[in-house]
Design an enzyme around this catalytic site. Structure first.
Site, PDB file in Angstrom:
ATOM      1  N   HIS A 132       0.865  -1.172   0.000  1.00  0.00           N
ATOM      2  CA  HIS A 132       0.000   0.000   0.000  1.00  0.00           C
ATOM      3  C   HIS A 132       0.906   1.228   0.000  1.00  0.00           C
ATOM      4  CE1 HIS A 132      -3.173  -2.650   2.131  1.00  0.00           C
ATOM      5  NE2 HIS A 132      -3.476  -2.546   0.855  1.00  0.00           N
TER       6      HIS A 132
ATOM      7  N   TRP B 208       4.406  -0.512   4.683  1.00  0.00           N
ATOM      8  CA  TRP B 208       4.868  -1.704   5.414  1.00  0.00           C
ATOM      9  C   TRP B 208       3.880  -2.862   5.270  1.00  0.00           C
ATOM     10  CZ3 TRP B 208       4.391   3.130   7.866  1.00  0.00           C
ATOM     11  CH2 TRP B 208       5.579   3.844   8.017  1.00  0.00           C
ATOM     12  N   HIS B 209       3.203  -2.952   4.123  1.00  0.00           N
ATOM     13  CA  HIS B 209       2.161  -3.958   3.928  1.00  0.00           C
ATOM     14  C   HIS B 209       2.486  -4.883   2.753  1.00  0.00           C
ATOM     15  CE1 HIS B 209      -0.894  -0.991   5.949  1.00  0.00           C
ATOM     16  NE2 HIS B 209      -0.046  -1.536   6.812  1.00  0.00           N
ATOM     17  N   SER B 210       3.652  -5.470   2.750  1.00  0.00           N
ATOM     18  CA  SER B 210       4.085  -6.332   1.655  1.00  0.00           C
ATOM     19  C   SER B 210       3.244  -7.600   1.590  1.00  0.00           C
ATOM     20  CB  SER B 210       5.556  -6.706   1.839  1.00  0.00           C
ATOM     21  OG  SER B 210       6.368  -5.558   1.910  1.00  0.00           O
TER      22      SER B 210
END
Length: 606
Positions: A318, A538-540
């Protein structure tokens, strides 16, 4: 040299990675099958009873460059982000993201889960299957009787210690300005009723102010005697013999255990190997094991065991923009803490010290483009205002033709999905020591379904070698169009807040001198600004996608890796398509679902 852990030669189940989903699945299985020996190998440090993981306000310290709980993945420079290298941190500790994240209780849409079944053929992964698992995991302390929420799960949800005045202002003024987007007390019902509303976002924090992380809820107090979770153990690869996963190679990680021997060791699995190292590391373990695209493996000097070209592809995140403003001096913000002011420190230490212990208030520094951030090790756990926005049909012309890629593929037929969510943060995300002593606040916008894709692959068979990583941020013009609209929305709302005292211009688009764009923003300046400042959220996810093999899939609906027996992947890497929210809820869901699947294969239930 000192051996940090005594690891037996063989276990029934081995988890290669000890993040959110791994700890949850292992904990559930250990409780349901106490005779089963389960091994969890995590390369990062333990989090057990550590203040920096228990105290919610210490979340920001894990982003320090000296952090041992984060891995900083550096992407290739890209013209799409103004020649910058996107840096994507990923958790590297027991509990993974649940132990270090920002704790925002932000849940996906039901249609996000439904798509996994209808679009990718994953039977058993629809919202009707998964929402009960989300409920099972949580206790929604705000109102346990609310529909779709849980009432007796191990993970607690509340508003934290306080709701900031800025959050209240954002919700109230936003709903008044955006007259077709009213205020609500429920922004996480996983349905259309949560869309185009303003609300206070809860946190994964208990009412008494403790982080709700997975290892403390599922692992550390688990009475199962055959559950072993070892930190500082780096998995090299899965050992595959005749198409069957039979164990893993590992070494003790001297980033955690400095005096540990560095020889390569082997531990065997009687029943199953589960790769669970997260979206940034699970594909690398698979590739070092000989599972991946032939050209990638051969270039890295790895023998091909099974050709799976989807490994490491489909990288999603994101993208996030953050714009700074100036708040009234009387408004309480986190700026004094982040400047290290003694009075603010004393108050923060007093609030958390008695319950969860206190540190000495030392400062840390880290870099998060576009600014250097100076932060202290205590911040109060405040709730966050939010609005999950999607354009109404009459608003579509404002976004322009580039946006249609996202609209047609993702949003038009899914009314429960937002384009982005935005909020106002009570702090300045910048180097406060180099800035005027102002009371800063920031407007943040997070894009829920970026059209852009990236990839991550091994560059060598060495597990410590930096990966070949392309974040892919803003490679689709649709993402820029969406974030441009989000920036305008945030600016219009923030300048109407009672606490607003001005724009901090160095952190905004730079318009030509004398331009009327200070009032009526122009697209080129905003687009350049977005490319210069956009960062990871930080939404891999997505790098070992759960979809058909011929469509780039890596695992099937039972989480089995194609072409190999007794090998599964359990983490955010299996997501075939993105979810609109912070990924903690989805990682929990995957962990609970994996426990159900594995338990059934073992002849029982959880």
């Amino acid at each position: 040299m000192t051996i940090p852990h005594t690891i037996e030669a063989e276990y029934d189940l081995i988890f290669a990675g000890g993040g959110t989903a791994a700890c949850l699945t292992a904990g559930r299985l250990a409780t349901a099958f106490p005779a089963l020996s389960i091994l969890v190998l995590e390369c990062g440090p333990t989090t057990k009873d550590k203040k920096e993981h228990i105290q919610p306000g210490q979340y920001i310290t894990h982003l320090a460059p000296t952090s041992k709980t984060m891995q900083f993945n550096v992407g290739k420079p890209s013209e799409h982000v103004a020649g910058r290298s996107s840096i994507v941190p990923s958790a590297r500790c027991v509990g993974g993201g649940s132990s270090v994240n920002f704790m925002m209780y932000n849940r996906p849409a039901a249609s996000d889960f439904d798509a996994w079944e209808t679009e990718f053929g994953n039977v058993g992964w629809s919202s009707k299957d998964l929402i009960p698992l989300l409920q099972k995991a949580e206790t929604y302390e705000i109102d346990p009787k609310k529909s779709t929420h849980g009432s007796d799960g191990p993970l607690k949800v509340s508003f934290g210690s306080e709701i900031s005045d800025l959050a209240k202002e954002f919700v109230e003024i936003g709903a008044k300005f955006e007259k077709n987007r009213p205020e609500t007390d429920e922004g996480n019902a996983l349905n259309v009723e949560s869309i185009n509303k303003f609300f206070i976002m809860p946190k994964w924090i208990s009412k008494d102010g403790r982080r709700s992380d997975v290892p403390h809820a599922y692992i550390y107090n688990n009475p199962a005697k055959k559950l072993s979770v070892f930190d500082g153990t780096l998995v090299h690869r899965v050992i595959i013999e005749d198409g069957v996963a039979v164990g893993v190679e590992y070494q003790f990680d001297n980033r955690v255990h400095e005096s540990a021997p560095q020889d390569i060791r082997v531990v065997k699995a009687r029943k199953l190997v589960v790769v669970a190292a997260g979206a940034m590391s699970s594909p690398l373990i698979l590739e070092r094991s000989g599972l991946g695209a032939k050209d990638v493996l051969e270039k890295a000097g790895v023998t091909v065991v099974a050709e799976l070209p989807g490994v490491g592809e489909n990288y999603q995140d994101h993208t996030l923009t953050i714009a700074p403003y100036i708040a009234d001096d009387k408004v309480k913000t986190l700026n004094p803490l982040w400047r290290g002011e003694p009075a603010a420190w004393g108050q923060a230490l007093g609030e958390v010290g008695e319950r969860w212990g206190g540190n000495n208030g030392s400062e840390v520094r880290f870099t998060q483009a576009p600014w250097t951030i100076k932060l202290t090790t205590h911040t109060p756990a405040t709730s966050t205002d939010s609005s999950k926005c999607v354009p109404y049909p009459e608003e579509l012309p404002e976004l322009g033709p580039d946006f249609l890629e996202i609209w047609n593929s993702t949003l038009a037929n899914n009314p429960d999905r937002p384009l982005f969510w935005m909020s106002t943060a009570a702090a300045m995300l910048g180097d406060l020591a180099a800035l005027p002593k102002l009371n800063f606040m920031c407007s943040a916008a997070l894009l829920g379904y970026p059209a852009s894709r990236g990839r991550i692959h091994i560059s060598s068979s060495d597990p410590l070698a930096a990966p070949d990583f392309e974040a892919g941020f803003l490679s689709s013009p649709a993402d820029v169009a969406a974030l441009r609209w989000a920036y305008k929305k945030g600016r219009e709302i923030n300048r109407r807040l009672p606490s607003f005292r001005g724009v901090f211009f160095p952190g905004h688009p730079q318009f030509p001198k004398g331009s009327a764009a200070l009032v009526e923003e122009t697209a080129p300046a905003i687009d350049l600004y977005i490319r210069q400042t956009v960062v990871t959220a930080w939404h891999s996810c997505g790098t070992c996608a759960m979809k058909p093999l011929d469509k780039g899939g890596v695992v099937d609906s039972k989480l089995n890796v194609y072409g190999v027996k007794k090998l599964k992947v359990v983490d955010m890497s299996i997501v075939p398509s993105n979810v609109n929210s912070n990924t903690y809820s989805t990682a929990i869901t995957i962990g609970e679902k994996a426990a159900v699947i594995i338990a059934e294969e073992l002849g029982g239930s959880v």
